[in-house]
Design a protein around this motif. Structure first.
Motif, PDB file in Angstrom:
ATOM      1  N   LYS A  23      38.495  50.471  38.624  1.00 33.84           N
ATOM      2  CA  LYS A  23      37.813  49.899  37.464  1.00 33.84           C
ATOM      3  C   LYS A  23      37.410  48.472  37.796  1.00 33.84           C
ATOM      4  O   LYS A  23      38.139  47.756  38.493  1.00 33.84           O
ATOM      5  N   TYR A  59      40.493  46.348  39.043  1.00 31.77           N
ATOM      6  CA  TYR A  59      41.756  47.058  38.811  1.00 31.77           C
ATOM      7  C   TYR A  59      42.009  47.936  40.037  1.00 31.77           C
ATOM      8  O   TYR A  59      41.168  48.770  40.386  1.00 31.77           O
ATOM      9  N   ASP A 118      49.760  42.253  30.696  1.00 36.55           N
ATOM     10  CA  ASP A 118      49.753  41.951  32.125  1.00 36.55           C
ATOM     11  C   ASP A 118      50.076  40.477  32.318  1.00 36.55           C
ATOM     12  O   ASP A 118      49.773  39.649  31.454  1.00 36.55           O
ATOM     13  N   ILE A 176      49.948  48.958  40.002  1.00 38.25           N
ATOM     14  CA  ILE A 176      48.559  48.727  39.618  1.00 38.25           C
ATOM     15  C   ILE A 176      48.426  47.260  39.244  1.00 38.25           C
ATOM     16  O   ILE A 176      49.321  46.698  38.589  1.00 38.25           O
ATOM     17  N   LYS A 178      45.507  43.745  38.482  1.00 46.14           N
ATOM     18  CA  LYS A 178      44.172  43.164  38.322  1.00 46.14           C
ATOM     19  C   LYS A 178      44.021  42.084  39.380  1.00 46.14           C
ATOM     20  O   LYS A 178      44.930  41.261  39.565  1.00 46.14           O
TER      21      LYS A 178
END
Length: 662
Positions: free
Chosen positions: A257, A269, A305, A316, A318
């Motif tokens: 993403k 992402y 996050d 996972i 960012k």
């Protein structure tokens, strides 16, 4: 602590986002359960998602579950946004597929489970909405077994379905479980025959086969009341496999993403499969393997996050700092590329700017949307100053329109949606042009042969000339240009399923004069091969001939039996061809094929033809030759190698002999 990357998938309106909210509430991440209708859910953050009550973009939220950190990814349910689901599937360790106890097994439910099984992603089923009026738990379980997969193991029963008091009673039926599990476990079958199967042995087999994606445990409940959710959480913790990957291994991850931050910066992402990625690391990414520097990392934890110095394998995160990152890019060591999970878009429309909308601003906005959804497939026509987008359906078109208005302040409309066709060669054709022989103005020899290939095989490029006959860069220029040129065949459509063979090659070696540098006018360059290849390839295609194929959908419609008399001729009038008709009591079931271009029209007509009781489902099946009306043509956006004079004017600014070179 283990990590589990979990996808929540469903047909639209099955209650997927509501289940996400309930899970977050049950583990204490949120104090109140958000409502899709009220537009205050944790994962539907876009204004458009809140307005429409549907998920458009995937969203990640994390929560602790005993000794497991679950990164939960909520995905769109509407088939128009299946591309968003596709990007998520490649980063999952497990999934929960939500089925409505009221609507039952729906079109997208079947598509999703088939894909999850093909990818061998361990999957639990959750039959939601058992508290709703009209809930049919036993009937839905039979439909799951008949229409989804027989490899299901009910993990309990529902009491009081169809009422607010509906509850899930956990309890594995040993006989039913053994019946499914012994199909994959001979030792368990032998123990069953000898009557020595223990509860521990049974649950061990259930866990092992779930993790191998051989069987699917089924839970029943309600995301609204919370019934069955505690049992589902136990299943997620105990039955699904944790993320793997060595944090000390080579760095390898995948971007699923991309979004833009408040300052317009790209945020990627990424799921890490191996190694550990740290702030300030330089990392190769994308097909060109260019280096980018990570400037910030944020990992998911307890519903939000938070900034971190590193992201290890299994997690996972960012990522900031990768300005040219795109969805699907590999970080570090590339993983094995996968074939697309779902069918490509089959529709296309031209975006029409409203009064006063500057075309450059519209093109920039569409380009940024395409960064977030590559399957939008922008196609810009310089001559007509028009931009087309590819689509899965009409809802996606409405969302693009609303997004352009809300986020960019651009008012647009669309032309009529048309099908995205393809071309396939019908025979073999060959052509060649030789270096320094008229009418070839390029310092290159290129000979190409086009042969039909089996349906679904794609495009293959091969050589019948020695690889050492000229520099590799020239071969690479020819192959890249072949693939690019096949984007627009004789009728302007993508050319599919063919083999292109290079039969002739030649070049002028590097020339230089005494005390002078490289003489470009006497030496071949990659530009010569890029310029000549489209002319040769199109001529070979012309000699082979191509046939235009349109996308066809397989459909299934259930309707009252007494409406079949009106339904059948109406479907035929809309281009649908029923292949089978079956009557089940007072219901008729029709299955067949329909052109993708007519699906929306059929969906609009169906309620009126069936007293609002018809249930329609369809999905892309194959491309079929166009046999009705005139052959559809698509305006070209390239330099038009079909017209040699026009092409040479565009590419070399001169016609005829070599004369001189740009």
């Amino acid at each position: 602590m283990h990590v589990l990357n979990l996808g929540i998938l469903a047909h639209v309106d099955a209650g997927k986002t509501s289940l996400t909210e309930r899970l977050l509430h049950s583990v204490g991440v949120i104090d109140e359960v958000g409502s899709v209708d009220d537009g205050n859910t944790r994962t539907d953050t876009l204004a458009l998602e809140r307005q429409r009550g549907i998920t458009i973009k995937s969203a990640v939220v994390s929560f602790p579950l005993d000794d497991v950190t679950v990164n939960l990814i909520d995905t769109p349910g509407h088939p128009d946004f299946i591309a968003e689901v596709e990007r998520v599937l490649g980063v999952l360790d497990g999934a929960v597929l939500v089925v409505s106890a009221v609507e039952g097994v729906q079109a997208q439910t079947r598509v999703l489970l088939r894909t999850l099984q093909r990818l061998r992603i361990p999957t639990l089923l959750f039959v939601n909405k058992i508290d709703r009026r009209g809930a049919r738990t036993e009937e839905v379980l039979r439909a799951v077994s008949a229409r989804l997969t027989p490899a299901v193991v009910p993990m309990g029963t529902a009491t009081g379905p169809g009422t607010r008091a509906a509850r899930f009673v956990p309890g594995l039926d040993p006989a039913a479980a053994v019946d499914v599990l012994t199909g994959h476990d001979d030792d368990l079958l032998a123990a069953y025959v000898e009557d020595t199967v223990t509860d521990t042995r049974l649950r061990a087999a259930l866990r092992a086969q779930t993790r191998q994606a051989l069987i699917h445990p089924v839970y029943l409940g309600s995301a609204i009341t919370g019934a069955g959710v505690a049992a589902l959480l136990s299943g997620i913790r105990d039955l699904l496999p944790p993320a793997g990957g060595d944090p000390d291994g080579p760095v390898s991850g995948t971007v699923f993403k991309v979004e833009r931050g408040p300052a317009g910066e790209k945020i990627a992402y990424a799921r890490m499969f191996s190694g550990t990625l740290r702030v300030r690391d330089r990392i190769p990414f994308g097909p060109d393997r260019e280096d980018g520097r990570i400037t910030a990392v944020s990992v998911f934890d307890r519903g939000t996050d938070a900034r971190a110095e590193a992201v290890p394998a299994g997690r996972i995160a960012k990522l900031w700092g990768l300005a040219d990152i795109r969805i699907g890019d590999a970080l570090g060591e590339p993983r094995k590329a996968h074939e697309p999970f779902f069918a490509p878009p089959t529709l296309e429309t031209v975006v029409v700017p409203g009064p006063g909308v500057p075309k450059p601003a519209l093109h920039l906005a569409l380009t940024q949307l395409a960064e977030q959804d590559p399957l939008i497939g922008l196609r810009h026509d310089e001559a007509r100053q028009e931009t087309s987008v590819s689509l899965y359906g009409e809802v996606q078109k409405e969302v693009i329109q609303a997004t352009l208005a809300d986020e960019y302040g651009l008012d647009v409309t669309f032309r009529e949606t048309t099908p995205l066709c393809i071309e396939r060669p019908v025979g073999t054709g060959a052509a060649v042009e030789f270096n320094q022989k008229d009418p070839n103005p390029f310092l290159a020899t290129v000979g190409l042969r086009v042969d039909p290939a089996p349906v679904g095989s794609g495009v293959r490029f091969r050589l019948e000339v020695e690889l050492g006959s000229m520099p590799y860069a020239f071969f690479k220029a020819v192959e890249d240009t072949v693939r690019e040129t096949l984007g627009q065949g004789l009728s302007g459509w993508q050319v599919a399923d063919c083999t292109v063979t290079m039969t002739h090659s030649g070049y002028s070696p590097r020339q230089s004069h005494a005390h002078q540098g490289f003489d470009k006018s006497m030496s071949s360059t990659g530009a010569d091969f890029r310029g000549l290849t489209p002319l040769v390839l199109i001529e070979a295609l012309r000699r082979a001939g191509t046939r235009v194929h349109e996308p066809m959908h397989r459909f299934r419609v259930e309707a009252p039996a007494d409406t079949a008399g009106a339904l059948l001729p109406a479907l035929a009038g809309l281009g649908a061809v029923p292949r089978s008709t079956e009557t089940r009591g007072d219901t008729c079931v029709l299955e067949g094929m329909v052109p993708a271009a007519r699906v929306h029209a059929v969906e609009q007509r169906l309620p009126g033809l069936t007293r609002g009781e018809g249930v329609w489902e369809s999905s892309f099946d194959h491309y079929a030759p166009v046999t009705h009306g005139s052959v559809p043509r698509r305006p070209r956006t390239d330099h038009n190698p079909l017209n040699r004079k026009e092409y040479l004017l565009n590419v070399t600014r001169r016609v005829g002999g070599r004369g001189g070179r740009d």
